[in-house]
Design a protein around this motif. Structure first.
Motif, PDB file in Angstrom:
ATOM      1  N   PRO A  95      16.480  23.674  42.712  1.00 14.93           N
ATOM      2  CA  PRO A  95      17.457  24.729  42.981  1.00 14.93           C
ATOM      3  C   PRO A  95      16.958  26.132  42.621  1.00 14.93           C
ATOM      4  N   LEU A  96      16.136  26.681  43.472  1.00 15.70           N
ATOM      5  CA  LEU A  96      15.662  28.051  43.279  1.00 15.70           C
ATOM      6  C   LEU A  96      16.335  28.946  44.308  1.00 15.70           C
ATOM      7  N   SER A  97      16.656  30.152  43.901  1.00 15.91           N
ATOM      8  CA  SER A  97      17.294  31.065  44.840  1.00 15.91           C
ATOM      9  C   SER A  97      16.262  31.596  45.830  1.00 15.91           C
ATOM     10  N   PHE A  98      16.755  32.024  46.969  1.00 16.44           N
ATOM     11  CA  PHE A  98      15.901  32.623  47.988  1.00 16.44           C
ATOM     12  C   PHE A  98      15.154  33.821  47.414  1.00 16.44           C
ATOM     13  N   LEU A  99      15.867  34.647  46.633  1.00 16.26           N
ATOM     14  CA  LEU A  99      15.242  35.840  46.053  1.00 16.26           C
ATOM     15  C   LEU A  99      14.120  35.478  45.085  1.00 16.26           C
ATOM     16  N   SER A 100      14.319  34.419  44.294  1.00 16.48           N
ATOM     17  CA  SER A 100      13.268  33.992  43.362  1.00 16.48           C
ATOM     18  C   SER A 100      12.012  33.573  44.111  1.00 16.48           C
ATOM     19  N   VAL A 101      12.202  32.806  45.169  1.00 18.78           N
ATOM     20  CA  VAL A 101      11.062  32.346  45.964  1.00 18.78           C
ATOM     21  C   VAL A 101      10.347  33.543  46.577  1.00 18.78           C
ATOM     22  N   ARG A 102      11.106  34.478  47.134  1.00 17.13           N
ATOM     23  CA  ARG A 102      10.505  35.654  47.765  1.00 17.13           C
ATOM     24  C   ARG A 102       9.738  36.497  46.758  1.00 17.13           C
ATOM     25  N   GLU A 103      10.319  36.709  45.592  1.00 14.44           N
ATOM     26  CA  GLU A 103       9.651  37.530  44.573  1.00 14.44           C
ATOM     27  C   GLU A 103       8.385  36.858  44.044  1.00 14.44           C
ATOM     28  N   VAL A 104       8.425  35.550  43.881  1.00 14.18           N
ATOM     29  CA  VAL A 104       7.230  34.830  43.411  1.00 14.18           C
ATOM     30  C   VAL A 104       6.126  34.923  44.450  1.00 14.18           C
TER      31      VAL A 104
END
Length: 128
Positions: free
Chosen positions: A85-94
């Motif tokens: 459960p990772l947010s879209f924003l977390s994935v994009r920032e990583v």
């Protein structure tokens, strides 16, 4: 009832159970070895290890192994399908941070892949 933590009267308790390895033990250890490689990769590039980075790089490796490319949305969907459960924003920032550090490359079709130097570190061709 005996407490197994208390000493006995010189008669050690004998258990009649032999060690039986879990049938899924090798499968459980394989991701740990993969994660260790990813940890070394991040260390080589001067990055700290985080769960999000481990999962994103592992997803990139899986996609590359299946001759697929993932963009941010594809990466996010892939991780959600794995119950991560990772947010879209977390994935994009990583992904943006991994790009800025040279671990990942943004392709012309807006998909991401490992930088050739990062692949070389993972394959053991370059020492960490």
């Amino acid at each position: 009832m005996q407490n197994p933590q208390l000493p006995t009267d010189g008669n050690p308790q004998r258990r009649n159970t032999a060690f039986q390895p879990d049938p899924g033990l090798l499968e459980a250890l394989a991701p740990l070895q993969g994660n260790e490689r990813i940890r070394q990769l991040l260390k080589c590039f001067g990055l700290r290890t985080s769960l999000v980075r481990l999962k994103v790089i592992d997803a990139l490796l899986t996609a590359a192994g299946n001759d697929r490319r993932l963009g941010v949305r594809g990466m996010h969907s892939h991780l959600l399908a794995l119950d991560i459960p990772l947010s879209f924003l977390s994935v994009r920032e990583v992904l943006k941070r991994l790009c800025s550090e040279g671990v990942v490359v943004l392709n012309s079709d807006k998909s991401y892949s490992l930088h050739p130097q990062a692949e070389a570190v993972l394959m053991g061709k370059i020492e960490a």
